[in-house]
Structures are given as C-alpha cells and as structure tokens.
Write a protein that holds these residues in place. Structure first.
Motif, PDB file in Angstrom:
ATOM      1  N   TRP A   1      -1.378  -3.010   6.592  1.00 29.02           N
ATOM      2  CA  TRP A   1      -1.788  -1.741   5.986  1.00 29.02           C
ATOM      3  C   TRP A   1      -3.100  -1.837   5.213  1.00 29.02           C
ATOM      4  CZ3 TRP A   1       0.579   3.061   6.392  1.00 29.02           C
ATOM      5  CH2 TRP A   1       1.787   3.078   7.097  1.00 29.02           C
ATOM      6  N   ASP A   2      -3.369  -2.971   4.611  1.00 29.19           N
ATOM      7  CA  ASP A   2      -4.533  -3.093   3.727  1.00 29.19           C
ATOM      8  C   ASP A   2      -5.640  -3.972   4.285  1.00 29.19           C
ATOM      9  OD1 ASP A   2      -3.141  -1.558   1.803  1.00 29.19           O
ATOM     10  OD2 ASP A   2      -2.134  -3.339   1.040  1.00 29.19           O
ATOM     11  N   GLY A   3      -5.434  -4.548   5.460  1.00 31.48           N
ATOM     12  CA  GLY A   3      -6.426  -5.467   6.014  1.00 31.48           C
ATOM     13  C   GLY A   3      -7.051  -5.019   7.314  1.00 31.48           C
TER      14      GLY A   3
ATOM     15  N   ARG B   1       4.110   0.240   2.215  1.00 29.58           N
ATOM     16  CA  ARG B   1       3.449  -1.045   1.998  1.00 29.58           C
ATOM     17  C   ARG B   1       1.960  -0.915   1.706  1.00 29.58           C
ATOM     18  NH1 ARG B   1       4.616  -4.684   6.905  1.00 29.58           N
ATOM     19  NH2 ARG B   1       4.170  -6.389   5.461  1.00 29.58           N
ATOM     20  N   LYS B   2       1.431   0.268   1.734  1.00 33.40           N
ATOM     21  CA  LYS B   2       0.008   0.431   1.442  1.00 33.40           C
ATOM     22  C   LYS B   2      -0.266   0.044  -0.012  1.00 33.40           C
ATOM     23  CE  LYS B   2      -3.731   3.494   2.771  1.00 33.40           C
ATOM     24  NZ  LYS B   2      -4.076   4.772   3.429  1.00 33.40           N
ATOM     25  N   GLN B   3      -1.391  -0.658  -0.210  1.00 32.06           N
ATOM     26  CA  GLN B   3      -1.811  -1.153  -1.519  1.00 32.06           C
ATOM     27  C   GLN B   3      -0.820  -2.167  -2.095  1.00 32.06           C
ATOM     28  OE1 GLN B   3      -2.631   2.416  -3.835  1.00 32.06           O
ATOM     29  NE2 GLN B   3      -4.677   2.582  -2.930  1.00 32.06           N
ATOM     30  N   THR B   4      -0.260  -2.995  -1.204  1.00 31.35           N
ATOM     31  CA  THR B   4       0.610  -4.102  -1.628  1.00 31.35           C
ATOM     32  C   THR B   4       0.054  -5.440  -1.121  1.00 31.35           C
ATOM     33  OG1 THR B   4       2.027  -3.975   0.349  1.00 31.35           O
ATOM     34  CG2 THR B   4       2.658  -2.612  -1.548  1.00 31.35           C
ATOM     35  N   ASN B   5      -1.236  -5.466  -0.789  1.00 31.43           N
ATOM     36  CA  ASN B   5      -1.857  -6.645  -0.170  1.00 31.43           C
ATOM     37  C   ASN B   5      -1.200  -6.994   1.155  1.00 31.43           C
ATOM     38  OD1 ASN B   5      -3.805  -7.111  -2.242  1.00 31.43           O
ATOM     39  ND2 ASN B   5      -2.177  -7.982  -3.508  1.00 31.43           N
ATOM     40  N   CYS B   6      -0.799  -5.970   1.870  1.00 33.23           N
ATOM     41  CA  CYS B   6      -0.186  -6.111   3.182  1.00 33.23           C
ATOM     42  C   CYS B   6      -1.289  -6.173   4.240  1.00 33.23           C
ATOM     43  CB  CYS B   6       0.738  -4.922   3.446  1.00 33.23           C
ATOM     44  SG  CYS B   6       1.285  -4.761   5.136  1.00 33.23           S
ATOM     45  N   GLU B   7      -1.275  -7.221   5.043  1.00 28.91           N
ATOM     46  CA  GLU B   7      -2.303  -7.384   6.072  1.00 28.91           C
ATOM     47  C   GLU B   7      -2.349  -6.181   7.006  1.00 28.91           C
ATOM     48  OE1 GLU B   7      -5.222  -9.429   8.535  1.00 28.91           O
ATOM     49  OE2 GLU B   7      -4.603  -9.569   6.436  1.00 28.91           O
TER      50      GLU B   7
ATOM     51  N   ASN C   1     -10.202   1.579   7.367  1.00 27.07           N
ATOM     52  CA  ASN C   1      -8.960   1.145   6.741  1.00 27.07           C
ATOM     53  C   ASN C   1      -8.036   2.326   6.502  1.00 27.07           C
ATOM     54  OD1 ASN C   1      -7.804  -1.365   6.015  1.00 27.07           O
ATOM     55  ND2 ASN C   1      -7.852  -0.813   3.847  1.00 27.07           N
ATOM     56  N   ASP C   2      -8.408   3.484   7.089  1.00 23.70           N
ATOM     57  CA  ASP C   2      -7.638   4.710   6.905  1.00 23.70           C
ATOM     58  C   ASP C   2      -7.010   5.141   8.228  1.00 23.70           C
ATOM     59  OD1 ASP C   2      -6.562   6.847   5.518  1.00 23.70           O
ATOM     60  OD2 ASP C   2      -8.284   8.148   5.913  1.00 23.70           O
TER      61      ASP C   2
END
Length: 384
Positions: free
Chosen positions: A16-18, A8-14, A26-27
C-alpha cells in the motif's frame, strides 16, 4: 468465519505504501504484492503479545513445539509425514531457492523453469550467473498444462542441472495433479536433474482440488529440496521464517555446510512464535480465508463474463492470485498506461513472468476485501 479486513495504508506496508518503487503513482488500488489484507489468526496475535509483554528479546532457542506444530499440520492437511531431522531454515522461500541455486549448481549451468512463472525464479538464475532455460507451459484458453515431451527434450538439449518447480503454480493457479508431478520429477530423476520445489502456496488450494507434495508424488529424495512457509498461509511475511525440507542425509549435509558459509542458521523469535501458533490453531481461520478468496474470484469471473466476455481468466485451483488475459482488449495499447492512469490499479504485469507472449496479461491479488475487488473489477470493466 471470514477473515477481518485491515486498512493497511500508512502502516509502512510495501503493497500500500511502496508503490512508487514500481508504479507511476502511490495513489492506486494495490493488487500486486502477494500478501493479504487480513488480520492474522487470533492465536498468533495472542502468542506474540505474550512474548512482547515478557519484555526481553535476546537470543532465542527454537522450541521442539515449533517443529511439532508444523509436522502435525503437514500430516493433518496434506497427509505428508515429515520427520524432524529433515527440517531446515531460510528467512524466505526466495532466499531458499537462491541458496539452492548456489549450492547445487555452478556458474554457467542451465536451470529449468516453466514460464510464465514467479519472476524471482528467473532473477535467482540470472543474478547467480546461471543459464536460464524455460520449458514453457502450454496455454489452452486459460488452462495451463505441462508438455512432458518438450520438458524432457529441453533437459537433454540444454544439459539442465536443476529444475525449479512452482507447486501450486504462481501465477497461473494450477494445482498439479499427482500424475503431472510424477511425470516431471521422474524425468528429472532419469536425467539426474536436481529439483527445488517451491510449495509456498500449498495451503491455499481451492475445493475440490488437493495439493500433493512433490515428495509424495515421486520418491526422489536424493535429488530434491522442498521449500514452504507460513508466510502465505497466515500472512506472516514480516516474520521472515521459511521451512526447508530435505529428506536425503547427504543433501542435508551439503545444505548445512552452505549455511555455515553464510552464517544464517536461524530466524527471529517473532517469526517462530507466530508460525507455531498458526500451525497449531489456524485451521478455521484459513478455511475462512479460502472462502473469501473464492467469493472474490467468483465475483471477478462473473463480472468479466458480462462486461469483458473476451477476457480469459485462468481457473483458480490454488493460490490467491488471479491470472487474466486481456489481449482481446489491450492489443496495441500501452498496458501500463491503461492499468495505472485509466484504471488506477497497481497490478503485476504479464511480462514480469515471461519475456514474450504475455504483454497483455495481468496478475491480481484476491486476498483483500470484496469491496476492493468490486472497485477493481468495475474499473477494469469500464476502462479497459
């Protein structure tokens, strides 16, 4: 059949990406937000494809089949006979109990919760200018219980008007027995305290435990509103579709009047379509999800017992959330620094769920791949 893991990374997933909203980086490996890293049941994807391919997305009339699917699910899984006229809508359970707080109480009224508990409960009370009161759960080496005597004393002393019940309980993982539920709700009935019962995790109960609806435990229909949703069950939080169950006619009329004042009476088509498909055909998928969660929990428990034997992991009776006491290892340390800079994990911190006494606790989301749990567990065991 085990669920399919989704990257789900880089899918605008809260989740994973928020992470930058709450964490130092964010890593990190995200085990915080309570949603799943699993692909939804195939029946849901198929139903949504069919709607998308139809191509027109105007105003949506909720079909009777949606309600029929939910009613059949409740009967099949929980032995709870729900009638169509009891059902109402909210875009989320959090929205629902905020609405309930506004509808059933006035500014300054005391509202009871049981900490440690899902932190939006406290926010709903404070943001609506009500008085937060807690009858704290009693921790017996990771197994949490209700002190009914203290529960009643608190109701009387604080003149409590509303109780927000978490069942199954997030984060401690308890699936309340029928006797425990009856004890709490009967006291609320005795003292004329309204009950908002958050049962969003009702379908995520581990064998041999069994979820009992608050309505089945105690007949308090004149004072109780139940909230649930397909979002946890089928990983559908983006559908923004939760279900409110109100047996009492007068309470339903009050709910309907309140909803008219905010003009949010129904949700979006995608949420309804996804939910109906899940309730109709998601049984086998859900069983696979629970098996994966149990395997992840067992792995975490076994590794902790070998490498961090003084850590206390609460028994997982329900939810997909692991509640972990690392006080024996984190006392005097900066917990945030250990988790984020050393372990490289994004977790929910204990003091989010209770202001005092849980500074060295963390909540971990188990609804992900076993590989991710292995990475997280190794990091905890090596670096805490």
């Amino acid at each position: 059949m085990r669920p399919e893991y989704v990257e789900r990374k880089q899918t605008n997933c809260e989740k994973w990406d928020g992470m930058e909203r709450l964490f130092s980086s964010n890593d990190l490996l995200p085990l915080w937000v309570a949603d799943m890293d699993f692909k939804v049941p195939e029946a849901i994807t198929k139903a949504l494809h069919e709607y998308v391919e139809m191509g027109a997305y105007g105003y949506y009339k909720v079909p009777d089949s949606y309600y029929e699917a939910f009613i059949a699910w409740e009967k099949r899984h929980h032995g709870f006979t729900v009638e169509r006229e009891w059902l109402r809508f909210s875009p989320g359970v959090v929205s629902g109990f905020n609405w309930g707080v506004q509808m059933l109480t006035r500014p300054g009224d005391s509202i009871l919760i049981q900490q440690p508990v899902y932190y939006p409960f406290a926010r709903a009370i404070e943001n609506n200018e009500r008085h937060l009161v807690s009858a704290d759960l009693v921790n017996h080496n990771g197994h949490y219980q209700v002190d009914l005597e203290a529960f009643e004393e608190t109701i009387i002393k604080e003149d409590v008007k509303l109780f927000i019940l978490c069942s199954p309980h997030n984060p401690v993982g308890r699936v309340w027995t029928e006797a425990e539920l009856k004890g709490m709700i009967a006291l609320c009935r005795k003292h004329k305290v309204y009950v908002l019962a958050d049962e969003i995790h009702q379908d995520l109960v581990m064998s041999p435990h069994h979820h009992t609806s608050a309505f089945l435990a105690e007949n308090y229909q004149e004072g109780m509103i139940l909230l649930t949703a397909p979002s946890k069950t089928f990983n559908l939080a983006a559908g923004q579709n939760s279900i409110i169950i109100i047996k009492d006619e007068e309470l339903r009329a009050r709910w309907d009047k309140f909803v008219l004042s905010i003009a949010i009476g129904s949700g979006n088509a995608f949420g309804y379509i996804a939910a109906e498909a899940g309730y109709r055909e998601g049984d086998e998928w859900l069983q696979g999800v629970k098996e994966q969660i149990q395997e992840n929990y067992n792995y975490l428990k076994d590794e902790l017992s070998r490498h961090l034997p003084k850590a206390v992991l609460a028994p997982l009776e329900g939810t997909y959330l692991a509640w972990l006491d690392l006080g024996a290892y984190l006392e005097g340390k900066n917990v945030t620094e250990v988790m984020e800079e050393q372990c490289k994990l994004a977790v929910d911190y204990g003091n989010w769920f209770a202001p005092v006494g849980y500074e060295n606790f963390i909540r971990l989301n188990l609804a992900t791949s076993l590989d991710n749990i292995k990475v997280a567990t190794a990091s905890l065991c090596e670096r805490v």
